[in-house]
Structures are given as C-alpha cells and as structure tokens.
Design a protein around this motif. Structure first.
Motif, mmCIF file in Angstrom:
data_model
loop_
_atom_site.group_PDB
_atom_site.id
_atom_site.type_symbol
_atom_site.label_atom_id
_atom_site.label_comp_id
_atom_site.label_asym_id
_atom_site.label_seq_id
_atom_site.Cartn_x
_atom_site.Cartn_y
_atom_site.Cartn_z
ATOM 1 N N ARG A 317 0.824 -1.210 0.000
ATOM 2 C CA ARG A 317 0.000 0.000 0.000
ATOM 3 C C ARG A 317 0.857 1.260 0.000
ATOM 4 N NH1 ARG A 317 -4.684 -1.880 4.400
ATOM 5 N NH2 ARG A 317 -5.690 -3.389 3.001
ATOM 6 N N MET A 318 1.985 1.216 0.662
ATOM 7 C CA MET A 318 2.880 2.366 0.644
ATOM 8 C C MET A 318 3.380 2.655 -0.764
ATOM 9 S SD MET A 318 3.251 3.958 3.485
ATOM 10 C CE MET A 318 4.568 4.992 2.886
ATOM 11 N N ARG A 321 0.224 4.124 -3.305
ATOM 12 C CA ARG A 321 -0.697 5.147 -2.821
ATOM 13 C C ARG A 321 -1.072 6.126 -3.921
ATOM 14 N NH1 ARG A 321 0.910 8.428 1.770
ATOM 15 N NH2 ARG A 321 -1.326 8.594 2.181
ATOM 16 N N THR A 322 -0.291 6.186 -4.996
ATOM 17 C CA THR A 322 -0.626 6.989 -6.177
ATOM 18 C C THR A 322 -0.811 6.044 -7.355
ATOM 19 O OG1 THR A 322 1.709 7.272 -6.748
ATOM 20 C CG2 THR A 322 0.739 8.909 -5.275
ATOM 21 N N TYR A 328 9.309 4.103 -1.202
ATOM 22 C CA TYR A 328 8.877 4.771 0.024
ATOM 23 C C TYR A 328 9.984 4.756 1.059
ATOM 24 C CZ TYR A 328 7.966 0.345 2.613
ATOM 25 O OH TYR A 328 8.079 -0.859 3.258
ATOM 26 N N GLN A 409 6.820 9.536 -0.222
ATOM 27 C CA GLN A 409 5.938 8.724 0.612
ATOM 28 C C GLN A 409 6.728 8.253 1.835
ATOM 29 O OE1 GLN A 409 2.720 8.225 -0.345
ATOM 30 N NE2 GLN A 409 3.051 9.396 -2.220
ATOM 31 N N ASN A 433 2.730 13.481 2.513
ATOM 32 C CA ASN A 433 2.425 12.062 2.271
ATOM 33 C C ASN A 433 3.080 11.190 3.339
ATOM 34 O OD1 ASN A 433 0.992 12.674 -0.089
ATOM 35 N ND2 ASN A 433 2.866 12.687 -1.300
ATOM 36 N N LEU A 440 -2.805 3.608 7.463
ATOM 37 C CA LEU A 440 -2.641 2.806 6.253
ATOM 38 C C LEU A 440 -3.554 1.587 6.235
ATOM 39 C CD1 LEU A 440 -0.702 3.220 3.841
ATOM 40 C CD2 LEU A 440 0.854 1.604 4.914
#
Length: 553
Positions: A317-318, A321-322, A328, A409, A433, A440
């Motif tokens: 997910r990190m 996220r975009t 990240y 991120q 971010n 999360l």
C-alpha cells in the motif's frame, strides 16, 4: 531552529594616492619622450579630478563622430567602465540574494519553508558498485554434520527471561542460543518477560514461528519447548537463588561462561540466567559463535505468517498510494515523552511544557535529576555532542537538504510524539504524504494484532525493513537491528544514520546559508547510508554484521 537573520554590508571606500615622479630626467631617455610623458601625466591628473559621470560622456563620445577623442584611450576607458559596471551589478545581486535567502529554512509559526533541492541519482539506493563486494554467509549449511551430543549427554539446561521490548528480546534470544552452544547445554524456549513499560503478555509462540526456530538450529543447539517433566520444582526455577546464575558482567567473554556458569549447570542440571541483557561480548568470543548469532537473527527467528502477510500488505500500500509505483521511506521517529525525558536534552517549547517535563524527570529519574541546577549545562553539552533526539522539524529540514521532494511517501514507525500535532506540524507540512500503520490499515485489520503490543511492533519492524530508504532519528535496538539486517541483505537499500553533531552545529550557526548547509549534509551522509564498514574493537554485531557474518563475493 534559529530564526531568519540578515547580514549586509553595502558600499566600500576606495582611496588612492598619486605616485611621485622623479624630478631629474634620465640621460638615456630622449627629450621628445619626456615631453610625451609630461603630457600623459597632465592628462592623468585631469582624469582623476574629473567627476565619475563624466566618464560616461567620454564613453559616449567614442561612439560619436567627434574626431578630438584619441581612439586608443577611448577603447581602454570603455573597457574599464564596463568592467566596473559588471562588477557592481554582480555585487548588488549577491547582496540582494543573501538578504532574500533565509537562514536554513524560514519559519512561519509551526510551518517551515525550505528551498527545494535537486534530486540526486542515488537518492533511493546505494551505488551498485559499492554493494556487490559482500554477500551473506551465516545461513545453515546442509552439508555440515551435526556435532551435538546425544540428548542424555547434555551438560544441562539453561533458561532465560528475555526482557524489554521486542528488539531487546530478539537480541537476548540470539545470545541465549550462543551461550547454549558455548556450554554444550540444552536451551529451554525463552520466555518473553512482561515489560513494565509495554505491559505485554506475549509468549514466544505468539510472535515467532517456534517450529522453524527449533528445526533451523537443530544442528547447532538442542532446543526444547518446555522444562523437562522430571523437573518438578518449575515454579521456583526463576525465583530460587540456588537455581539462578546472577552477576554475569556486561559483554562477558565466552571463557567467563565456561569458568563460572558451566560448573553450576553440571551440578544443578537446570539453571536460570538472570539478568540476561547484553551479557555476551562480540570480539571476545569465537567467530563461529558470532556467526551463529547472525544465523539466529537473520534466518531462524521468523515472525508468524499472519504478521508477515500483513506487513507485506502495508508495504504494498505504501508503494501504490498513487497511480504509479513509488519507492517509500520508513522513518523511525523516536520522540516519545519517555525518550525526551530520559535524554535530559532541552527542546523548544512553552514555559508550561518545560515545567511539566522537569516534574516528570524529577519523578522518573530522581538520582539523575537531583535539584535540577546542573541540567542546563548538561543539555548544552549533550546537544553539542550530538546525543539528543532529533525533533520532527529538524528531521524535515535534514530530508529536504538531502534532496527528498515534498511528494516523498513516508511510513512513520513511532509511539505517541511528545508535543502532539504541533510538534509534528513542520514535518507533515513539508512532507504531507506521511502515514502510520493506523492510517494505512483499517481498524478491523489491526484488531487481530492489538492484543499483543509486540505484534504491532513486529509490523513496524517489517515495513521498515522492506522500505527503499530507512531513516533513524536516535539510537536504540529497533534502528540497530533494521540497519544490520539491511546490510546483511546486501547494503543495497539506504539506511541513513543522521550525523546529529553536524545537525546541532548547523542549526546553531546564525550565519550558515541554505546552500552551505545542503552541501555539508550531502557530503557527510554519503558515508552514513548503510554501506559496508569495517568492524573495530567492541563493535556492535547487530548494526554491522560484516566481518563475522558476511563473506567476500
């Protein structure tokens, strides 16, 4: 953070004195040349007395049709005036730029404004050429014949309570395996002792894969799940003085255990070791023992599958996220109330905050606090030596100076930050971010891990371990183990260990500009990014496993 300061000095004085000519003419110089020299001197005197703006008239006359102006002198004057004008413009531009450029970053309340820095090519990973010379070599070898004695010939059983938080417990478990190997003893599965701060009742099997742990080390050390059934006094094992080995010195050598602990184990058959935090040295034990500790840490100690899967989900997910797949950063932000209090450093805050912190320190650490009169000098000394935790705002300035953009991120592994949202505001403003595991994941996803605080710490550990860049802000076992594991995996992923001494010096310099600060930060931290480092006497194997646990590629 120092406020914006200005310094300027405009204008300068220029003084000159005419050179004195010789009174007597030289017989070696023709008369006509002397006359020409006299004419030139008269012209020079006139030029010196002429107002500065008249030179521009002279310059303009060069471009006119006036034949009275000598062409040679006009060209020289034109060139000199152009040089003066250009130098003046450069000086004015330099002064104005200094006036407009803030000291490090401009502070507006709780918001920091720092200039953007160009991103470097090595922003997200270490140079490939520097990460290919070493490889991990502490894993189990299948071709090695076990030298363990039969179960009925063991020297005895040892039992420990692993104290502290998750990572301190992890180190204790690795050391317990190593001591069992030194003594040719059988290790009873360590108990994770409830810590007074964490208030956690987690058992070994609640966090680690016990079957994998025992099986992976079966050729090194014999490990049993529980105290043997023939031993009936289980309740007194850890409370009885007769069954406990105490007063083990910190970083004790292997020989200490052989001389002082082994005879008692042979006599009593089962002995508890207490306390057992940092009770085994690094450079005073055989290399194969250090390699065994790495085998335990990097291969035998595996978290349970559900913890591993949740950590993989959070890391995924990190990165997503975009719309695009992004690298990240993981930030271990150590700025909880307990850490701030224990540091005995001084931090920016209101008078009320400082008074409450003083009362907290007096209550928790009365011997160190005394009457408080010496603490101000102590705080100054510790900050000068780079021994104070970095504040969130200081971390923000450091990351911006390294070149990390606003869009970065960031996963934050942290307890409750001292000072709350106001203290976090500069960091969040510069890097919006920024998320924690609670932001999360859903509440339902984390509920299964909340019953064991250690499980939540394990999630933070794994997400940080999987990050593209890991940044620590203060010491501790968590950061030490993360940096060591990333080095063991090949030094490829950056692990940034800030030079807090440099940061203290820079933040305390009212005349340092942003460009100078950026250059200092970038140059200094090129060697603090988790690249291979030679070990040294009393080195820490958990942070730098290079020599005993890695081999030349």
């Amino acid at each position: 953070m120092a406020e914006l300061r200005y310094s300027s000095s405009i204008g300068s004085r220029v003084s000159s004195s005419p050179m004195k000519r010789d009174e007597d003419a030289s017989p070696l110089i023709p008369d006509n040349q002397l006359n020409n020299d006299d004419d030139r001197d008269r012209h020079s005197a006139k030029d010196r007395d002429r107002p500065f703006w008249s030179h521009f008239q002279y310059l303009f006359s060069y471009f006119s049709d006036d034949a009275r102006v000598p062409p040679h002198n006009s060209r020289i004057s034109c060139f000199l005036i152009l040089v003066v004008v250009i130098a003046g413009l450069i000086s004015i531009f330099s002064i104005v730029s200094k006036l407009k450029s803030p000291y490090l970053c401009k502070k507006d309340g709780v918001v920091l404004h720092c200039p953007r820095v160009k991103e470097s090519h090595s922003l997200w990973e270490n140079p490939y050429s520097a990460t290919t010379s070493w490889k991990p070599c502490a894993e189990r070898r299948d071709d090695v014949i076990s030298e363990l004695p039969p179960e009925n010939e063991t020297n005895g059983y040892i039992f420990i309570h692993a104290e502290g938080g998750l990572n301190q417990q992890r180190i204790a478990i690795c050391n317990a395996v190593a001591v069992a190997k030194i003594l040719d003893a059988t290790l009873i599965l360590p108990v994770l002792k409830q810590d007074q701060i964490w208030k956690d009742q987690t058992k070994f099997e609640d966090i680690f894969d016990v079957d994998h742990f025992i099986d992976y080390l079966k050729d090194d050390v014999r490990i049993v799940r529980d105290i043997p059934e023939w031993f009936t006094d289980k309740t007194e094992l850890f409370s009885s003085i007769r069954r406990t080995v105490k007063n083990i010195p910190k970083y004790a050598p292997a020989q200490f255990y052989i001389d002082n602990v082994l005879p008692r184990i042979k006599e009593k058959k089962i002995m508890a070791l207490k306390p057992f935090v940092d009770r085994l040295g690094y450079d005073n034990v055989p290399q194969e023992i250090n390699r065994l500790r790495c085998r335990v840490n990097y291969h035998a100690l595996k978290f349970l599958p559900d913890i591993e899967q949740m950590a993989d989900l959070l890391a995924s997910r990190m990165r997503n996220r975009t719309d695009n797949s992004n690298p990240y950063m993981a930030l271990h932000l150590r700025f909880e109330k307990g850490m701030v209090g224990l540091s005995f450093c001084d931090f920016v805050g209101t008078r009320e905050e400082k008074a409450k912190m003083a009362e907290y320190r007096k209550k928790e650490w009365p011997r160190r606090y005394k009457n408080g009169s010496h603490l101000w000098q102590l705080a100054l000394q510790k900050r000068k030596e780079g021994r104070c935790p970095l504040e969130p705002g200081e971390v923000a300035v450091l990351l911006r100076a390294m070149g990390y953009p606003k869009e970065t991120q960031i996963y934050v592994a942290s307890g409750q930050v001292y000072g709350g949202q106001n203290r976090m505001a500069p960091l969040r403003n510069m890097f919006p971010n920024l998320v924690t595991k609670e932001e999360l994941a859903t509440k339902e996803e984390l509920d299964g891990f909340r019953k064991h605080v250690t499980s939540l710490a394990a999630l933070d550990f794994l997400v940080c371990l999987k990050s593209d860049v890991f940044v620590m802000t203060h010491g501790g076992n968590f950061a030490k183990l993360i940096i060591g594991a990333r080095r063991y995996m090949g030094h490829r992923h950056k692990s940034i260990k800030p030079d807090k001494g440099l940061m203290s010096k820079s933040f305390g310099d009212p005349y340092m500009g942003w460009a100078t600060f950026v250059e200092d930060v970038v140059v200094t931290h090129q060697t603090r990014a988790g690249l291979p480092e030679d070990t040294f006497p009393n080195y820490d194997i958990w942070e730098n496993p290079l020599t005993p646990c890695m081999c030349k590629a």
